[in-house]
Design an enzyme around this catalytic site. Structure first.
Site, PDB file in Angstrom:
ATOM      1  N   ASP A 101     -12.506  10.150 -23.270  1.00  0.00           N
ATOM      2  CA  ASP A 101     -11.762  11.294 -23.591  1.00  0.00           C
ATOM      3  C   ASP A 101     -10.374  10.797 -24.044  1.00  0.00           C
ATOM      4  OD1 ASP A 101     -10.991  13.924 -23.186  1.00  0.00           O
ATOM      5  OD2 ASP A 101     -10.264  13.590 -21.232  1.00  0.00           O
ATOM      6  N   ARG A 163     -23.879  17.183 -12.141  1.00  0.00           N
ATOM      7  CA  ARG A 163     -24.254  15.803 -12.702  1.00  0.00           C
ATOM      8  C   ARG A 163     -25.457  15.967 -13.055  1.00  0.00           C
ATOM      9  NH1 ARG A 163     -19.773  12.663 -11.957  1.00  0.00           N
ATOM     10  NH2 ARG A 163     -18.682  12.778  -9.968  1.00  0.00           N
TER      11      ARG A 163
HETATM   12  P1  IMP Z   1     -10.299   8.842 -20.322  1.00  0.00           P
HETATM   13  O1  IMP Z   1     -11.282   8.497 -21.429  1.00  0.00           O
HETATM   14  O2  IMP Z   1      -9.615   7.778 -19.619  1.00  0.00           O
HETATM   15  O3  IMP Z   1      -9.424  10.040 -20.223  1.00  0.00           O
HETATM   16  O4  IMP Z   1     -11.409   9.128 -18.896  1.00  0.00           O
HETATM   17  C1  IMP Z   1     -12.519   9.678 -19.366  1.00  0.00           C
HETATM   18  C2  IMP Z   1     -13.045  10.343 -17.854  1.00  0.00           C
HETATM   19  O5  IMP Z   1     -12.768  11.586 -17.703  1.00  0.00           O
HETATM   20  C3  IMP Z   1     -14.558  10.539 -17.835  1.00  0.00           C
HETATM   21  O6  IMP Z   1     -15.278   9.190 -17.466  1.00  0.00           O
HETATM   22  C4  IMP Z   1     -15.010  11.635 -17.047  1.00  0.00           C
HETATM   23  O7  IMP Z   1     -14.923  11.155 -15.856  1.00  0.00           O
HETATM   24  C5  IMP Z   1     -13.615  12.335 -17.377  1.00  0.00           C
HETATM   25  N1  IMP Z   1     -14.001  13.308 -18.293  1.00  0.00           N
HETATM   26  C6  IMP Z   1     -13.390  13.867 -19.500  1.00  0.00           C
HETATM   27  N2  IMP Z   1     -13.593  14.686 -20.067  1.00  0.00           N
HETATM   28  C7  IMP Z   1     -14.676  15.375 -19.391  1.00  0.00           C
HETATM   29  C8  IMP Z   1     -15.253  16.508 -19.396  1.00  0.00           C
HETATM   30  O8  IMP Z   1     -15.447  17.369 -20.476  1.00  0.00           O
HETATM   31  N3  IMP Z   1     -16.107  16.794 -18.290  1.00  0.00           N
HETATM   32  C9  IMP Z   1     -16.300  16.245 -17.083  1.00  0.00           C
HETATM   33  N4  IMP Z   1     -15.448  15.008 -17.116  1.00  0.00           N
HETATM   34  C10 IMP Z   1     -14.819  14.749 -18.171  1.00  0.00           C
END
Ligand code: IMP
Ligand code: MG
Length: 176
Positions: A101, A163
């Site tokens: 993300d 999940r």
């Molecule tokens: P980032 O890339 O550090 O922002 O973290 C990503 C984490 O945020 C992922 O491993 C998920 O646990 C959570 N996440 C991000 N987008 C989503 C979504 O659309 N649904 C559920 N969890 C999400």
């Protein structure tokens, strides 16, 4: 509020893409042992599917990490809640994630693991939300690039729910 789910990626499309990524991995790691690192909990479903589709030695490892600081946006610092129980020195490692993300967690985790001297280190993610990227991460294997929607299923949760869905759904909320 009523939670509504709309299918984004079907079970069939997921299975097809998992087997394509497995073939790419087999081609890239011929004759080598592969060490998957699952980032808990989200990565566990995808890792289990992918590992069974790769027809050579795959070792499974688990890590649990969380970001320090403010709770809504992950910060650039991570806390290791559960570390690996084995050394990855001189091993061929692939981090297996559910979704990238902002990229903050993975960009920091990659640096931490690289400092432990693996023979190689790659990143494999089921989903990629490129519009949300804040920290740059090089992704080696991507299942699907998706729009900026909140998704659940195949390891991804909303408050620990969904999940175990066998498809990826877009979650939205409606007034009762
Ligand atoms: P980032 O890339 O550090 O922002 O973290 C990503 C984490 O945020 C992922 O491993 C998920 O646990 C959570 N996440 C991000 N987008 C989503 C979504 O659309 N649904 C559920 N969890 C999400
Ligand atoms: Mg995750």
């Amino acid at each position: 509020m009523i939670e509504k789910l709309q299918t984004l990626i079907s079970k069939e499309k997921l299975a097809q893409r998992v087997s394509e990524i497995a073939s790419e991995i087999e081609r890239d790691y011929q004759g080598k042992d592969i060490h998957f690192i699952c980032v808990l909990k989200g990565g566990v479903v995808f890792m289990a599917d992918l590992a069974r589709a790769v027809h050579q030695n795959v070792y499974l490892h688990f890590m649990d990490v969380s970001s320090y600081g403010d709770s809504t946006e992950s910060s650039g610092n991570i806390k290791i809640l559960m570390d690996l129980d084995e050394s990855i020195k001189d091993k061929h490692v692939i981090i297996v994630e559910d979704i990238i993300d902002s990229g903050r967690t993975l960009s920091v985790l990659k640096k931490v693991l690289l400092s432990r001297g693996p023979a190689s280190l790659r990143i494999c993610t089921l989903l990629d939300k490129p519009d949300r990227r804040v920290a740059q991460v090089d992704i080696d294997y991507t299942g699907f690039k998706i729009p900026d929607e909140f998704v659940v299923g195949c390891g991804l949760d909303y408050a620990q729910k969904y999940r175990n869905l066998d498809y990826i759904g877009i979650l939205s909320f409606e007034e009762e």
